[in-house]
Structures are given as structure tokens and as C-alpha cells.
Design a protein around this motif. Structure first.
Motif, PDB file in Angstrom:
ATOM      1  N   LEU A 116      -7.953  -9.909   6.874  1.00 28.45           N
ATOM      2  CA  LEU A 116      -7.513  -8.924   7.870  1.00 28.45           C
ATOM      3  C   LEU A 116      -8.677  -8.204   8.556  1.00 28.45           C
ATOM      4  O   LEU A 116      -8.477  -7.280   9.341  1.00 28.45           O
ATOM      5  CB  LEU A 116      -6.566  -7.898   7.226  1.00 28.45           C
ATOM      6  CG  LEU A 116      -6.979  -7.285   5.882  1.00 28.45           C
ATOM      7  CD1 LEU A 116      -8.218  -6.463   5.982  1.00 28.45           C
ATOM      8  CD2 LEU A 116      -5.842  -6.478   5.302  1.00 28.45           C
ATOM      9  N   MET A 160      -2.210 -12.928   4.474  1.00 29.23           N
ATOM     10  CA  MET A 160      -2.175 -11.959   3.372  1.00 29.23           C
ATOM     11  C   MET A 160      -1.121 -12.342   2.338  1.00 29.23           C
ATOM     12  O   MET A 160      -1.337 -12.209   1.129  1.00 29.23           O
ATOM     13  CB  MET A 160      -1.871 -10.555   3.915  1.00 29.23           C
ATOM     14  CG  MET A 160      -3.034  -9.923   4.669  1.00 29.23           C
ATOM     15  SD  MET A 160      -2.495  -8.484   5.646  1.00 29.23           S
ATOM     16  CE  MET A 160      -1.991  -7.350   4.339  1.00 29.23           C
ATOM     17  N   ARG A 170      -7.954   5.117   6.216  1.00 28.66           N
ATOM     18  CA  ARG A 170      -6.887   5.812   5.488  1.00 28.66           C
ATOM     19  C   ARG A 170      -6.803   7.243   6.003  1.00 28.66           C
ATOM     20  O   ARG A 170      -7.840   7.895   6.224  1.00 28.66           O
ATOM     21  CB  ARG A 170      -7.172   5.823   3.979  1.00 28.66           C
ATOM     22  CG  ARG A 170      -6.878   4.512   3.249  1.00 28.66           C
ATOM     23  CD  ARG A 170      -5.395   4.185   3.198  1.00 28.66           C
ATOM     24  NE  ARG A 170      -5.108   2.953   2.475  1.00 28.66           N
ATOM     25  CZ  ARG A 170      -5.020   1.746   3.037  1.00 28.66           C
ATOM     26  NH1 ARG A 170      -5.207   1.598   4.328  1.00 28.66           N
ATOM     27  NH2 ARG A 170      -4.740   0.691   2.296  1.00 28.66           N
ATOM     28  N   ALA A 205      -2.519  -5.906   0.499  1.00 36.81           N
ATOM     29  CA  ALA A 205      -3.326  -4.957   1.284  1.00 36.81           C
ATOM     30  C   ALA A 205      -4.771  -5.107   0.849  1.00 36.81           C
ATOM     31  O   ALA A 205      -5.042  -5.598  -0.249  1.00 36.81           O
ATOM     32  CB  ALA A 205      -2.880  -3.522   1.031  1.00 36.81           C
ATOM     33  N   VAL A 206      -5.673  -4.643   1.688  1.00 40.59           N
ATOM     34  CA  VAL A 206      -7.079  -4.635   1.244  1.00 40.59           C
ATOM     35  C   VAL A 206      -7.393  -3.324   0.523  1.00 40.59           C
ATOM     36  O   VAL A 206      -8.072  -3.316  -0.488  1.00 40.59           O
ATOM     37  CB  VAL A 206      -8.077  -4.914   2.410  1.00 40.59           C
ATOM     38  CG1 VAL A 206      -8.103  -3.799   3.430  1.00 40.59           C
ATOM     39  CG2 VAL A 206      -9.464  -5.169   1.857  1.00 40.59           C
ATOM     40  N   GLY A 207      -6.849  -2.199   1.035  1.00 44.57           N
ATOM     41  CA  GLY A 207      -7.107  -0.905   0.395  1.00 44.57           C
ATOM     42  C   GLY A 207      -6.227  -0.759  -0.831  1.00 44.57           C
ATOM     43  O   GLY A 207      -5.062  -1.147  -0.807  1.00 44.57           O
ATOM     44  N   LEU A 249       0.810  -1.213   0.000  1.00 48.44           N
ATOM     45  CA  LEU A 249       0.000   0.000   0.000  1.00 48.44           C
ATOM     46  C   LEU A 249       0.850   1.274   0.000  1.00 48.44           C
ATOM     47  O   LEU A 249       0.372   2.359  -0.287  1.00 48.44           O
ATOM     48  CB  LEU A 249      -0.962  -0.002   1.198  1.00 48.44           C
ATOM     49  CG  LEU A 249      -0.344   0.009   2.595  1.00 48.44           C
ATOM     50  CD1 LEU A 249      -0.242   1.426   3.130  1.00 48.44           C
ATOM     51  CD2 LEU A 249      -1.175  -0.836   3.533  1.00 48.44           C
ATOM     52  N   HIS A 283       0.424   2.451  11.519  1.00 47.01           N
ATOM     53  CA  HIS A 283      -0.309   1.712  10.469  1.00 47.01           C
ATOM     54  C   HIS A 283      -0.099   0.197  10.582  1.00 47.01           C
ATOM     55  O   HIS A 283       0.502  -0.435   9.716  1.00 47.01           O
ATOM     56  CB  HIS A 283       0.090   2.210   9.062  1.00 47.01           C
ATOM     57  CG  HIS A 283      -0.950   1.887   8.016  1.00 47.01           C
ATOM     58  ND1 HIS A 283      -1.153   2.637   6.889  1.00 47.01           N
ATOM     59  CD2 HIS A 283      -1.861   0.886   7.936  1.00 47.01           C
ATOM     60  CE1 HIS A 283      -2.130   2.108   6.156  1.00 47.01           C
ATOM     61  NE2 HIS A 283      -2.568   1.044   6.776  1.00 47.01           N
TER      62      HIS A 283
HETATM   63  C1  GLV Z   1      -3.968  -1.797   5.173  1.00 49.60           C
HETATM   64  O1  GLV Z   1      -4.086  -0.621   5.398  1.00 49.60           O
HETATM   65  C2  GLV Z   1      -4.577  -2.448   4.059  1.00 49.60           C
HETATM   66  O2  GLV Z   1      -5.232  -1.774   3.243  1.00 49.60           O
HETATM   67  O3  GLV Z   1      -4.418  -3.665   3.941  1.00 49.60           O
END
Ligand code: GLV
Ligand code: GLV
Length: 326
Positions: free
Chosen positions: A98, A294, A235, A73-75, A51, A282
């Protein structure tokens, strides 16, 4: 086929990739610059990124062989999805694994702020604890209060559900009605203004988009209760950090718990000095178990994507839609 990995991730993910591909990992223990990412991508078929990497149009178009981007990452606000889609490159993320971990960090921050845990730890370590005192470091109760959840996707929903043991009144904002929260918690979908005015604790769980940039600005901070606590594990740019600094300095609200910042890794100088904010670097998904999951998930997406399949966590499935008219 060849893969470039922009930072060392847990071994099980790298091992899985090494079984099938030639893998080059960023040799440094630091974030790479855009130029270094472009250099690393030379001749590679796959990019496994983080990320913290700016995967913009230049990066996406730098290497003609590139055919898969798996983000750890998820975002994915750091990736120009439209540019990837235009080139027919699938992009995957790591949702689901996550969710609980990030929701737990939001709760950890909420309790840290309401019970002044970090401040108390410093106070005690510095030798200031001279015995039990009636007025020492008083915080706020969490149970039976009103919880405001901004965004009830996977993480927001899980965060809200974890309030069960604290018998809270739950308000939420989302585009959609969250039937699970309404059924299980009697949660109420309200406008952002109502949520800000009525909640004791507010936690942000929306992705960063043009619409959510500075969603919480001066006006919104003024709408919160003087006793409100604001938590952000989503975020940084969703909150106007300058406005938050003012709100915390002038005590428009009780406190904040932050895992993310507007210009990571930079953090407003004032935040370092304020006692009514807890700062975390973070680490929302930062547990051994979750980071390993992940890594395996990103590796699986990469393997399937590079073999021409649809990665299970593809965020731009449009690239697989055949459109014979164009
Ligand atoms: C962490 O911020 C994510 O997006 O995995
Ligand atoms: C992120 O995974 C979310 O949907 O909350």
C-alpha cells in the motif's frame, strides 16, 4: 483450523483462506464491538482483523486456541503487540503493497488543498461560476516549493520521491539518514522545528506511538508558515485535532488535508464547517488493486502462521526466538 475475519475483505483473500480453513466472516457491514470480536473468536485458531478493531489484552487472551493474528493494515497501533508476544502469538501486517497508494493519496490531498479543488467543485455545482475571474479561488503553486516530510519509512520516502517532477526542495525528519532521498533529491535531514518553520507543505508519515502522539500540537502549528499546508495520511492522534481546528479557524496556516482523525470515526464538528480543510474517510490504501493485494497478503500470513511457520510480515518475530534460559 478455524478463522474469524472481523469484516468482509476482497474475495481473493477470503477464497485463499477458505481453501484450507473454516472461515467465519462478520456478517454485518459495520465495525464490530470488542465484545462481538471476543464472541466471534470463540473456538478460533486465527484472527484476521482490521485497524478499526481494538485488539487489546482482553481480546488476545479471550480464546485459548488463538495462535495467529493477521491484520489487514500496515499500521498496528490498535493491537497490543506486547500482549500477543507474551502469549506467543505472531502478529502480521501488510507493508509494502500500500506504499505507493498511500503516497498518492497524500499528493491528492496536497493538490486538493493548494488548488482548493473540493471548495471549487462545491462552488461550481452550486451554480456560482459566472465566468473566468482574475481573483477567483486563488490557490498556491506547488512546484519549486519546500516539501517537509515527517518520517521517511516506506511511505514517506515514496511520497518524497514523487515530488521529482515538481522540482521541490525536500526537508525530512527521521531517526535515520535517508540516503536515497539525499542522493536522488538532495533532501536534507533537519530537526522537526526547522522542518516546520521552513516547509511550505508538510506531510506526516510516522506510525502512531507514545512518542508521536500529538507530535503536532499548538506549538508546532504556530511554528509553521502562514501559507503552510499540512497533510496527514498516517494516524489521527499524531495531530492534536483541537489545536488544528484553532490553527485552521484563525488561519495560522493555509490549510490541511486529512485522511485520518483523532477519534475515528468521530470528526470535530468544526472541521465539517471549515473550507480550508479537505476531509477524506481514511482511504489511504483504498484502491481496488491495493485492497486486493492486502487481502492476499493477510491470507498468506495467516496460512503460514497457522501452519507453524514464520509469517513473512510478522511484526513480533521475538515469538520465534528460542530462549533456552527462560
Ligand atoms: C491504514 O491506515 C493502514 O494502516 O493500513
Ligand atoms: C509504512 O509502511 C512506512 O514504513 O511508511
Amino acid at each position: 483450523m478455524k478463522i474469524f475475519v472481523t469484516r468482509k475483505i476482497p474475495e481473493p483473500g477470503l477464497d485463499a483462506l477458505k481453501k484450507e480453513f473454516s472461515v467465519e466472516v462478520n456478517p454485518f457491514d459495520r465495525i464490530l464491538t470488542k465484545e462481538e470480536i471476543i464472541k466471534g473468536l470463540k473456538g478460533k485458531d486465527g484472527l484476521l482483523c482490521l485497524l478499526t478493531d481494538p485488539i487489546d489484552n482482553d481480546v488476545i487472551n479471550a480464546e485459548p486456541h488463538l495462535k495467529m493474528i493477521a491484520s489487514y493494515a500496515v499500521g498496528y497501533d490498535n493491537i497490543d503487540i506486547a500482549a500477543a508476544t507474551k502469549r506467543g502469538i505472531p502478529v502480521s501486517n501488510t507493508p509494502g503493497v500500500l506504499t505507493e497508494t498511500t503516497a498518492e493519496l497524500a499528493w491528492a490531498l496536497l493538490f486538493s488543498v493548494t488548488r482548493r479543488i473540493v471548495e471549487g467543485d462545491t462552488f461550481t455545482r452550486e451554480g456560482n461560476f459566472k465566468g473566468w475571474a482574475p481573483m477567483l479561488m486563488l490557490g498556491q503553486d506547488v512546484s519549486h516549493k519546500t516539501l517537509g516530510v515527517i518520517g521517511t519509512g516506506r511511505i514517506g520516502t515514496t511520497f518524497a520521491l514523487k515530488s521529482k517532477g515538481f522540482h521541490m526542495h525536500v526537508l525530512y525528519t527521521d531517526e535515520q539518514t535517508n540516503e536515497q532521498l539525499e542522493r536522488e533529491l538532495g533532501a536534507k535531514k533537519v530537526t522537526l522545528t526547522t522542518l516546520l518553520k521552513e516547509s511550505d507543505f508538510i506531510s506526516i508519515h510516522v506510525p502512531l506511538t507514545k512518542q508521536t502522539h500529538h507530535l503536532i500540537d499548538e506549538k508546532e502549528l504556530h511554528q509553521m508558515k502562514k501559507t503552510a499546508v499540512l497533510i496527514n495520511t498516517a494516524r489521527g492522534p499524531i495531530i492534536n485535532e483541537k489545536a488544528l481546528v484553532r490553527a485552521l479557524t484563525e488561519q495560522w496556516i493555509f490549510g490541511a488535508g486529512l485522511d485520518v482523525y483523532e477519534k475515528e470515526p468521530e470528526i470535530s464538528e468544526e472541521l465539517h464547517r471549515l473550507k480550508n480543510v479537505v476531509l477524506q474517510p481514511h482511504t489511504g490504501s483504498g484502491t481496488i488493486e491495493t485492497r486486493t493485494k492486502m487481502a492476499l497478503m493477510a491470507a498468506e500470513n495467516m496460512m503460514i502462521g497457522l501452519k507453524g511457520g514464520i509469517p513473512p510480515n510478522c511484526v513480533n518475530t521475538e515469538v520465534f526466538q528460542k530462549n533456552p534460559t527462560t
